[in-house]
Write a protein that holds these residues in place. Structure first.
Motif, PDB file in Angstrom:
ATOM      1  N   LEU A   1     -32.363 -79.273 -83.474  1.00  8.54           N
ATOM      2  CA  LEU A   1     -32.240 -79.452 -82.024  1.00  8.54           C
ATOM      3  C   LEU A   1     -33.369 -78.669 -81.346  1.00  8.54           C
ATOM      4  N   ASP A   2     -34.087 -79.325 -80.444  1.00  9.10           N
ATOM      5  CA  ASP A   2     -35.192 -78.687 -79.728  1.00  9.10           C
ATOM      6  C   ASP A   2     -34.896 -78.479 -78.242  1.00  9.10           C
TER       7      ASP A   2
ATOM      8  N   ALA B   1     -25.793 -73.931 -79.677  1.00  9.25           N
ATOM      9  CA  ALA B   1     -27.108 -74.542 -79.959  1.00  9.25           C
ATOM     10  C   ALA B   1     -28.177 -73.524 -80.337  1.00  9.25           C
ATOM     11  N   LEU B   2     -27.951 -72.293 -79.989  1.00 12.84           N
ATOM     12  CA  LEU B   2     -29.015 -71.285 -80.091  1.00 12.84           C
ATOM     13  C   LEU B   2     -29.672 -71.144 -81.469  1.00 12.84           C
ATOM     14  N   PRO B   3     -28.889 -71.101 -82.549  1.00 11.52           N
ATOM     15  CA  PRO B   3     -29.559 -70.949 -83.848  1.00 11.52           C
ATOM     16  C   PRO B   3     -30.582 -72.053 -84.098  1.00 11.52           C
ATOM     17  N   TYR B   4     -30.300 -73.256 -83.621  1.00  9.75           N
ATOM     18  CA  TYR B   4     -31.193 -74.396 -83.869  1.00  9.75           C
ATOM     19  C   TYR B   4     -32.363 -74.368 -82.893  1.00  9.75           C
ATOM     20  N   LEU B   5     -32.094 -73.986 -81.631  1.00 10.79           N
ATOM     21  CA  LEU B   5     -33.173 -73.918 -80.636  1.00 10.79           C
ATOM     22  C   LEU B   5     -34.184 -72.837 -81.022  1.00 10.79           C
ATOM     23  N   THR B   6     -33.702 -71.732 -81.558  1.00 15.34           N
ATOM     24  CA  THR B   6     -34.637 -70.666 -81.937  1.00 15.34           C
ATOM     25  C   THR B   6     -35.485 -71.093 -83.139  1.00 15.34           C
ATOM     26  N   ASN B   7     -34.940 -71.946 -83.973  1.00 11.19           N
ATOM     27  CA  ASN B   7     -35.687 -72.473 -85.122  1.00 11.19           C
ATOM     28  C   ASN B   7     -36.758 -73.472 -84.725  1.00 11.19           C
ATOM     29  N   SER B   8     -36.591 -74.050 -83.534  1.00  7.42           N
ATOM     30  CA  SER B   8     -37.439 -75.173 -83.116  1.00  7.42           C
ATOM     31  C   SER B   8     -38.899 -74.776 -82.944  1.00  7.42           C
ATOM     32  N   GLY B   9     -39.119 -73.567 -82.428  1.00  8.25           N
ATOM     33  CA  GLY B   9     -40.493 -73.156 -82.097  1.00  8.25           C
ATOM     34  C   GLY B   9     -40.829 -73.488 -80.657  1.00  8.25           C
TER      35      GLY B   9
ATOM     36  N   GLN C   1     -37.174 -65.023 -78.302  1.00  8.97           N
ATOM     37  CA  GLN C   1     -36.634 -65.832 -79.406  1.00  8.97           C
ATOM     38  C   GLN C   1     -37.166 -67.258 -79.394  1.00  8.97           C
ATOM     39  N   GLY C   2     -38.231 -67.470 -78.633  1.00 14.83           N
ATOM     40  CA  GLY C   2     -38.863 -68.796 -78.656  1.00 14.83           C
ATOM     41  C   GLY C   2     -38.112 -69.867 -77.897  1.00 14.83           C
TER      42      GLY C   2
END
Ligand code: NAI
Length: 265
Positions: free
Chosen positions: A91-92, A133-141, A184-185
């Motif tokens: 998720l972005d 959603a945060l774990p996925y949003l932070t992974n997005s870049g 956290q991006g």
């Protein structure tokens, strides 16, 4: 030197969740994001509306899947988000758009009930979705959160105190999280739409809309949902990397009009 002018203005391939996407601004945003080649999760409590919007987007050549959920149902938010992420592989972008109108006179016997319902959908659901959603949003870049507030977040109207208080809360949530998540991006911004032609305002007679717009809106008209969708798109672009904690008012000039000046003419 890195040329910052090369920052991307494309959301092609990004995965976006838009809540309240069966109608109005959410629907327009889902359509626009899909037109821009994002993969869109269309979420709403209205199952028929979800199916319709997914069908429209698919027919137009876009990528969308539908998710039916009442956001007042706290227990279902995290599992639904997990299923969306599993389906798309990440998720972005999260657009917290779903909302309900909620007016009640402060002395009304229904006030508590209206307040509870309004806060659960218009504010509490936003933080629940963000946390899920945060774990996925932070992974997005290029993680992006846009919360749809209202001009009621920067002013107030009689008989609208539950709605106004919740929308002020949306702005507060946006600002605090913009500071907290900055490293956290993930950027967090909000949009304050003014009077827009959507399901929420459909019951207002055209004549009343017209009188309001001519008296109160410098552009002399209600806005269209697509005009808000474009503002939302501008905040989720990779190139919007330094816009954080901002409030983008999309109201035809409603909130900045100097009425004193108008009266003197
Ligand atoms: P709309 O009524 O056309 O769309 C709202 C969507 O949210 C609907 O599809 C509805 O089913 C969905 N929804 C409502 N409660 C839900 C829940 N508990 N769970 C899941 N989905 C739910 O209205 P509009 O105007 O497009 O609203 C979008 C956002 O814009 C809302 O947050 C609203 O408060 C805000 N807004 C609207 C303005 C306007 O003039 N239309 C002005 C300022 C803000």
């Amino acid at each position: 030197m890195t040329r910052l002018s090369k920052l991307s203005r494309s959301i092609t391939g990004k995965i976006a969740l838009v809540t309240g996407a069966a109608s109005g601004m959410g629907r327009a945003t889902a359509h626009l994001f899909a037109d821009e080649e994002a993969q869109v999760a269309v979420l709403d409590r209205n199952a028929e509306g979800v199916a319709r919007v997914v069908e429209e987007i698919t027919q137009a050549g876009g990528t969308a899947t539908g998710w039916t959920l009442d956001l007042a149902n706290a227990a279902e938010i995290e599992p639904t988000l997990a299923r969306i992420v599993e389906h798309f592989g990440g998720l972005d972008i999260l657009v917290n758009n779903a909302g309900i109108d909620a007016s009640a006179r402060i002395q009304s016997s229904k006030y508590e009930e209206v307040w509870e319902r309004c806060f659960s959908v218009n504010l509490t659901a936003h933080q629940r979705l963000i946390r899920a959603a945060l774990p996925y949003l932070t992974n997005s870049g290029t993680g992006r959160i846009v919360n749809i507030a209202s001009t009621e977040a920067v002013g107030g109207s009689a008989f609208a105190s539950p709605y106004t208080a919740a929308k002020h809360g949306v702005m507060g949530l946006t600002r605090a999280l913009a500071v907290e998540l900055a490293t956290q991006g993930v950027t967090v911004n909000c949009i304050c739409p003014g009077a827009i032609h959507t399901g929420l305002t459909a019951a207002i007679p055209d004549k009343a809309k017209d009188i309001f717009a001519r008296r109160r809106v410098p552009l002399k008209r209600y806005g269209d949902p697509e005009e808000v969708a474009h503002a939302t798109l501008s905040l989720v672009l990779p190139a919007a990397s330094y816009i954080n904690g901002a409030t983008l008012v999309v109201d035809g000039g409603f909130t900045i009009q100097n009425n004193g000046g108008a009266l003197s003419r």
